[in-house]
Scaffold this active site. Structure first.
Site, PDB file in Angstrom:
ATOM      1  N   CYS A 142       0.828  -1.208   0.000  1.00 44.89           N
ATOM      2  CA  CYS A 142       0.000   0.000   0.000  1.00 44.89           C
ATOM      3  C   CYS A 142       0.860   1.255   0.000  1.00 44.89           C
ATOM      4  CB  CYS A 142      -0.917  -0.012   1.217  1.00 44.89           C
ATOM      5  SG  CYS A 142      -0.071  -0.388   2.771  1.00 44.89           S
ATOM      6  N   HIS A 222      -2.513   5.288   6.733  1.00 47.80           N
ATOM      7  CA  HIS A 222      -1.146   5.769   6.924  1.00 47.80           C
ATOM      8  C   HIS A 222      -1.113   7.266   6.576  1.00 47.80           C
ATOM      9  CE1 HIS A 222       0.356   1.634   6.949  1.00 47.80           C
ATOM     10  NE2 HIS A 222      -0.090   1.411   5.734  1.00 47.80           N
TER      11      HIS A 222
END
Ligand code: NAD
Length: 357
Positions: A142, A222
């Site tokens: 990711c 994140h």
């Protein structure tokens, strides 16, 4: 129709399965699961053929009253391609299974780069996966996907001299109870640079990049603090315009009042996104700043979903079924990728797009 098998039906696998089922040129051959838990139930509810990932444990499904379409070998045989979405390290062990039946496969970012013939991010190197001698592809993590999507247009438009990124990483996914409860801030990994920079160079081998990792007690997304020294000196407005033209980058407008990952996820849910997924990098528009040739910005990455469009594109690239532009357009259209806010005057489209939009 491309027959696609999904081996491993967890966070990434269930999303890949739904995305595949939505494609006009693909059919979900089935999904393989290790045990009959709530996710197996979800697969049954959606009518997905369910296969036992570990044949010795198939009795558990029968005992739970869940019908199986077969064992994982059957799924591999009937698939034109398998997307392996098992936990890190298991994919590499599974490669022998795919080789046995001559079935091309796509692995995930938790595997080492050498599990596959090439690493993959649609925007950066789609055509590498189309090569005749490529049978195995790794869709990168990711974080690497998010960074590569950002660096690709910056490299093309301005050249990148050096990238420095601090990745503030979520401690675990919302369903990952094994990672918590937690209350700490960890330099993770404590060594500098972190492994993320080298992973980005599997996509851009000549990129100069240093990364630092920090882990925080959060589950939603994140956050990347990005500094890129460019080879030229565009204005911040130029950079915003460049990034706004990328369908898989979403510039979060100040007027939307989205001040963190919590509200980003709320926004995604309010717009009707399945599971509140954010397939796009979310770049805070007002953070995009230039100091000489140094670009600074913050971007958030939804770890559970940004790699899903890439997995769909990787299927077409690996089987050489469509050129990049066609695949990306089809994937974006069918999933509704291309988050845009009403507040961005010149970008008027409301999300999610209707299929016939
Ligand atoms: P997960 O644990 O949520 O799902 C994995 C699934 O595979 C589980 O359902 C597990 O029961 C099943 N499984 C275990 N052993 C198996 C086997 N031998 N055969 C078939 N299935 C098996 O994991 P995930 O988060 O979906 O991660 C899958 C891969 O995607 C990893 O490589 C990971 O690094 C990568 N990835 C994860 C994220 C994320 O944030 N979750 C983001 C990008 C990439």
């Amino acid at each position: 129709m491309i027959q696609v098998g999904v081996n491993g039906y967890g966070t990434i696998g269930k999303r890949v399965a739904d995305a595949v089922a939505a494609q006009p040129d693909m059919e979900l051959a089935g999904v393989a699961k290790t045990r009959p838990n709530f996710e197996a139930e979800a697969a049954v509810r959606k009518g997905y053929p369910l296969y036992a990932a570990i044949p010795e444990k198939s009795d558990r499904f029968h005992e739970a009253g869940v019908d199986l379409a077969g064992e994982v070998d059957d799924l591999v045989v009937r698939s034109d391609v398998v997307v392996d979405t098992t936990p890190s390290g298991i994919g590499a062990e599974n490669r022998e299974l795919y080789e046995r039946y001559d079935t091309p496969a796509i692995f995930q970012g938790g595997e080492d780069a050498d599990v596959a013939d090439t690493s993959f991010v649609s925007r950066a190197n789609y055509d590498d996966a189309r090569a005749d001698d490529v049978d195995y592809v790794r869709v990168v993590s990711c974080n690497t996907t998010g960074l590569s999507r950002l660096f690709a247009p910056l490299r093309e438009a301005y050249g990148v001299e050096k990238a420095r990124v601090t990745l503030v990483r979520r401690g675990g996914d919302p369903g990952q109870t094994s990672r918590g409860p937690i209350n700490d801030i960890l330099p993770d990994p404590v060594e500098i640079p972190s492994h993320h920079g080298p992973d980005v160079t599997t996509i851009f081998p000549d990129l100069s990049i240093d990364t630092l990792g920090v882990k925080v007690p959060a589950t939603l997304m994140h956050l990347h603090s990005v500094n890129v020294t460019l080879e030229s000196e565009p204005t911040a407005a130029d950079v915003r315009e460049l990034l706004a033209d990328e369908s898989r980058l979403f510039l979060v407008p100040e007027e939307a009042g989205i001040d963190g990952t919590g509200k980003l996820k709320e926004f995604a849910q309010d717009t009707g996104r399945p599971r509140g997924d954010l397939w796009e990098n979310c770049i805070w528009e007002s953070s995009v700043s230039m100091e000489g040739s140094d670009l600074y910005l913050f971007q958030s990455i939804h770890q559970e979903s940004d790699v899903i469009p890439e997995n769909v594109d990787a299927i077409r690239a690996l089987l050489d079924r469509a050129p990049k532009a066609d695949s990306v357009a089809t994937t974006d259209e069918t999933l509704g990728v291309g988050l845009e806010s009403l507040f961005q005057g010149r970008r008027r489209r409301v999300v999610p797009r209707e299929a016939d939009d």
